[in-house]
Design an enzyme around this catalytic site. Structure first.
Site, mmCIF file in Angstrom:
data_model
loop_
_atom_site.group_PDB
_atom_site.id
_atom_site.type_symbol
_atom_site.label_atom_id
_atom_site.label_comp_id
_atom_site.label_asym_id
_atom_site.label_seq_id
_atom_site.Cartn_x
_atom_site.Cartn_y
_atom_site.Cartn_z
ATOM 1 C CB CYS A 173 32.209 -25.210 44.575
ATOM 2 S SG CYS A 173 33.788 -24.557 44.024
ATOM 3 C CB CYS A 192 35.089 -25.232 46.760
ATOM 4 S SG CYS A 192 34.566 -23.619 46.191
#
Length: 117
Positions: free
Chosen positions: A44, A41
């Site tokens: 993230c 991600c």
């Protein structure tokens, strides 16, 4: 490193034992943030250094944990994680609060001060 990674067993002993339909009772001795993330991600990855900074700055006041949703599917399901990153803010009293998406450092610090401290 001030950020710790949690698996199901760590969660059960450090955060809450909610596996058998039990009520939420936080087990920690300081408020906490749990970052539900995935290694693939992009947002993230952008949030990770911000969490590291916050964890270092507030290391005597809060815990910062990370949960890899791909490795800890039961934990992700328990909190109905549908998108990453998702941040769970756990105060000493009361119910935890969920935040979704990347937060700028200033917003994260505001949430720490207003929700956790």
């Amino acid at each position: 490193m001030s950020v710790s990674y949690l698996n199901k067993e760590d969660f059960t002993t450090k955060v809450a034992n909610v596996w058998n339909g039990g009520e939420w009772k936080y087990l920690g001795d300081k408020p906490a943030i749990i970052d539900f993330f995935a290694t693939w991600c992009g947002p993230c990855k952008a949030l990770s250094p911000i969490l590291e900074e916050v964890a270092d700055k507030y290391k005597d006041q809060i815990y910062v944990y990370k949960v890899d949703v791909d490795q800890q599917e039961e934990l992700a399901a328990l909190f109905n994680i549908r998108s990453v990153p998702s941040l769970l803010f756990i105060p000493m009293e009361g119910k935890p609060k969920m935040g979704r998406g990347v937060m700028p450092k200033s917003d994260l610090e505001y949430a720490i001060k207003s929700v956790l401290l």
